[in-house]
Design a protein around this motif. Structure first.
Motif, mmCIF file in Angstrom:
data_model
loop_
_atom_site.group_PDB
_atom_site.id
_atom_site.type_symbol
_atom_site.label_atom_id
_atom_site.label_comp_id
_atom_site.label_asym_id
_atom_site.label_seq_id
_atom_site.Cartn_x
_atom_site.Cartn_y
_atom_site.Cartn_z
ATOM 1 N N VAL A 92 0.843 -1.203 0.000
ATOM 2 C CA VAL A 92 0.000 0.000 0.000
ATOM 3 C C VAL A 92 0.877 1.251 0.000
ATOM 4 C CG1 VAL A 92 -1.788 1.279 1.229
ATOM 5 C CG2 VAL A 92 -1.842 -1.207 1.207
ATOM 6 N N PHE A 93 1.904 1.263 0.808
ATOM 7 C CA PHE A 93 2.798 2.421 0.862
ATOM 8 C C PHE A 93 3.508 2.612 -0.477
ATOM 9 C CE2 PHE A 93 6.799 4.519 2.489
ATOM 10 C CZ PHE A 93 6.197 5.711 2.846
ATOM 11 N N VAL A 94 3.907 1.524 -1.108
ATOM 12 C CA VAL A 94 4.546 1.604 -2.429
ATOM 13 C C VAL A 94 3.582 2.197 -3.445
ATOM 14 C CG1 VAL A 94 5.452 0.232 -4.342
ATOM 15 C CG2 VAL A 94 6.198 -0.250 -2.008
ATOM 16 N N ARG A 95 2.330 1.750 -3.413
ATOM 17 C CA ARG A 95 1.335 2.260 -4.375
ATOM 18 C C ARG A 95 1.121 3.755 -4.184
ATOM 19 N NH1 ARG A 95 -4.018 2.780 -3.581
ATOM 20 N NH2 ARG A 95 -4.009 1.363 -1.790
ATOM 21 N N LEU A 96 1.069 4.217 -2.935
ATOM 22 C CA LEU A 96 0.872 5.638 -2.679
ATOM 23 C C LEU A 96 2.112 6.450 -3.038
ATOM 24 C CD1 LEU A 96 -1.080 5.481 0.705
ATOM 25 C CD2 LEU A 96 -1.994 5.858 -1.584
ATOM 26 N N LEU A 97 3.287 5.898 -2.842
ATOM 27 C CA LEU A 97 4.507 6.580 -3.272
ATOM 28 C C LEU A 97 4.486 6.836 -4.774
ATOM 29 C CD1 LEU A 97 7.264 4.716 -1.205
ATOM 30 C CD2 LEU A 97 6.826 7.171 -1.143
ATOM 31 N N LYS A 98 4.009 5.854 -5.526
ATOM 32 C CA LYS A 98 3.967 5.992 -6.988
ATOM 33 C C LYS A 98 2.855 6.937 -7.430
ATOM 34 C CE LYS A 98 5.878 1.398 -7.981
ATOM 35 N NZ LYS A 98 5.606 0.066 -8.606
ATOM 36 N N SER A 99 1.650 6.783 -6.858
ATOM 37 C CA SER A 99 0.508 7.568 -7.324
ATOM 38 C C SER A 99 0.654 9.051 -7.006
ATOM 39 C CB SER A 99 -0.787 7.025 -6.710
ATOM 40 O OG SER A 99 -0.780 7.182 -5.293
ATOM 41 N N THR A 100 1.357 9.388 -5.935
ATOM 42 C CA THR A 100 1.529 10.795 -5.568
ATOM 43 C C THR A 100 2.733 11.437 -6.261
ATOM 44 O OG1 THR A 100 2.846 10.141 -3.643
ATOM 45 C CG2 THR A 100 0.475 10.484 -3.307
ATOM 46 N N GLY A 101 3.579 10.643 -6.910
ATOM 47 C CA GLY A 101 4.767 11.186 -7.555
ATOM 48 C C GLY A 101 5.946 11.346 -6.621
ATOM 49 N N VAL A 102 5.779 11.006 -5.345
ATOM 50 C CA VAL A 102 6.869 11.140 -4.384
ATOM 51 C C VAL A 102 7.998 10.167 -4.719
ATOM 52 C CG1 VAL A 102 7.513 10.936 -1.945
ATOM 53 C CG2 VAL A 102 5.333 11.971 -2.583
ATOM 54 N N ALA A 103 7.663 8.996 -5.253
ATOM 55 C CA ALA A 103 8.697 8.012 -5.601
ATOM 56 C C ALA A 103 9.645 8.565 -6.661
ATOM 57 C CB ALA A 103 8.032 6.731 -6.100
ATOM 58 N N LYS A 104 9.113 9.276 -7.650
ATOM 59 C CA LYS A 104 9.962 9.852 -8.708
ATOM 60 C C LYS A 104 10.858 10.951 -8.147
ATOM 61 C CE LYS A 104 6.939 8.890 -12.665
ATOM 62 N NZ LYS A 104 6.174 9.493 -13.795
ATOM 63 N N GLN A 105 10.303 11.758 -7.232
ATOM 64 C CA GLN A 105 11.111 12.820 -6.630
ATOM 65 C C GLN A 105 12.270 12.237 -5.833
ATOM 66 O OE1 GLN A 105 8.381 15.182 -4.333
ATOM 67 N NE2 GLN A 105 7.162 15.798 -6.108
ATOM 68 N N LEU A 106 11.993 11.192 -5.063
ATOM 69 C CA LEU A 106 13.047 10.542 -4.293
ATOM 70 C C LEU A 106 14.099 9.924 -5.218
ATOM 71 C CD1 LEU A 106 10.909 8.777 -1.538
ATOM 72 C CD2 LEU A 106 12.433 10.710 -1.202
ATOM 73 N N TYR A 107 13.649 9.284 -6.262
ATOM 74 C CA TYR A 107 14.576 8.639 -7.203
ATOM 75 C C TYR A 107 15.504 9.676 -7.831
ATOM 76 C CZ TYR A 107 16.246 5.774 -11.091
ATOM 77 O OH TYR A 107 17.037 5.087 -11.984
ATOM 78 N N ARG A 108 14.925 10.809 -8.245
ATOM 79 C CA ARG A 108 15.726 11.847 -8.909
ATOM 80 C C ARG A 108 16.750 12.441 -7.950
ATOM 81 N NH1 ARG A 108 11.820 14.281 -10.682
ATOM 82 N NH2 ARG A 108 11.511 15.867 -9.075
ATOM 83 N N GLN A 109 16.342 12.737 -6.715
ATOM 84 C CA GLN A 109 17.263 13.368 -5.775
ATOM 85 C C GLN A 109 18.318 12.405 -5.255
ATOM 86 O OE1 GLN A 109 15.621 16.207 -2.913
ATOM 87 N NE2 GLN A 109 13.616 16.036 -3.908
ATOM 88 N N LEU A 110 17.939 11.149 -5.059
ATOM 89 C CA LEU A 110 18.909 10.173 -4.558
ATOM 90 C C LEU A 110 19.990 9.864 -5.577
ATOM 91 C CD1 LEU A 110 16.531 7.658 -2.736
ATOM 92 C CD2 LEU A 110 18.277 9.070 -1.650
ATOM 93 N N ASN A 111 19.651 9.977 -6.849
ATOM 94 C CA ASN A 111 20.594 9.576 -7.899
ATOM 95 C C ASN A 111 21.213 10.745 -8.656
ATOM 96 O OD1 ASN A 111 20.252 6.473 -7.926
ATOM 97 N ND2 ASN A 111 18.146 7.201 -8.010
ATOM 98 N N SER A 112 20.852 11.975 -8.286
ATOM 99 C CA SER A 112 21.448 13.120 -8.974
ATOM 100 C C SER A 112 21.972 14.166 -8.003
ATOM 101 C CB SER A 112 20.414 13.762 -9.914
ATOM 102 O OG SER A 112 19.302 14.253 -9.175
#
Length: 294
Positions: A92-112
């Motif tokens: 459920v937490f994974v689904r909400l991370l993806k649907s809110t766009g927070v997962a993409k923000q974390l991915y971008r900041q962690l890797n750039s």
């Protein structure tokens, strides 16, 4: 007496003695009923001993929940959703991370960038224990803030939680107005988290590297600003202004028109002056005409 008579008398006496002895024994013996049932030859066998009761097993103490499995450090780009999917129990937490766009923000900041994050990941049962409709009733902004409320913009090791100052700022917003208060306290080896609505403890580490640490929590962290917002202060009703006498305004229809066609405005004083000037001119013309006629 003859020997024969003596012998016969002896036999008779012995017989009498035997009869008397038999009668005496019969009188002493209990009288049994005529039809008394015959006693069994052998008493019934005693029943076999009942089987021994099985030993009661000792009561097992409730087992503490097993700590979450530590996901090994990822090779390549760091992806929070993939880490939680490998850990299991955070769908459920994974689904909400993806649907809110927070997962993409974390991915971008962690890797750039060199930015680090601490994430409190609620397990699926934490969401299922909420009242029905709690998550679905949120707006898109509130959903995003709820997920960001589980994220700190820094890496905090277990041994460093005691150094934090409350309220701890999260990615959800500023804590100065008390909108998203997150208070973290420690007691020996236990880390306690309070939001004003939810109290829980860290259940263990799911993932840890130089830029990211993910902790397991059994409850969803509900912020006050979303689930129990403070009523906004009512503004004092503005006092009605005291009416003042105002001069009538000249409208476009009443305003004189200049030769060029532009609308001009004339105040009352100027209008009075022009009226008096016209009257004097008229009087002068009449006087001149009077003397000419004479």
């Amino acid at each position: 007496m003859t020997k024969q008579a003596v012998s016969t008398l002896s036999i008779l006496l012995v017989f009498l003695f035997h009869c008397i002895t038999t009668l005496a024994q019969s009188a002493a013996a209990p009288v049994l009923p005529a039809n008394a049932p015959a006693q069994p030859a052998n008493p019934p066998a005693q029943p076999a001993n009942p089987p021994a009761q099985p030993a009661i097993p000792p009561v097992q103490s409730a087992k503490a929940p097993a700590p979450p499995a530590l996901v090994p450090v990822q090779k390549g780009p760091t992806d929070v959703t993939k880490i939680l999917e490998k850990a299991h129990g955070y769908s459920v937490f994974v689904r909400l991370l993806k649907s809110t766009g927070v997962a993409k923000q974390l991915y971008r900041q962690l890797n750039s960038s060199n930015n680090g994050f601490t994430i409190f990941a609620p397990i699926d049962s934490g969401f299922s224990n909420l009242k029905p409709g709690t998550i679905n009733s949120l707006t898109d902004l509130q959903m995003t803030q709820l997920i960001q409320f589980h994220i700190l913009n820094t890496v905090v090791a277990l041994s460093n939680f005691q150094t934090l100052s409350n309220p701890v700022p999260t990615e959800a917003g500023d804590v100065s107005a008390g909108a998203f208060p997150l208070n973290i306290t420690t007691a020996r080896n236990q880390v306690n988290i309070s939001t004003g609505l939810v109290n829980t403890t860290l259940g263990g580490t799911v993932y840890s590297d130089d830029q990211l640490v993910i902790y397991h929590v059994s409850k969803v962290l509900l912020p006050l600003d979303i689930f129990n917002p403070k009523p906004k202060p009512k503004k004092a009703a503005a006092e009605a202004p005291t009416p003042t006498a105002s001069k009538p305004k000249t409208t476009k229809e009443d305003a004189p028109v200049s030769p060029s066609g532009a609308i001009t405005t004339v105040d009352e004083a100027a209008a009075v002056s022009l009226s008096m000037h016209g009257m004097l001119e008229s009087i002068g013309v009449v006087v001149v005409a009077f003397f000419v006629m004479k």
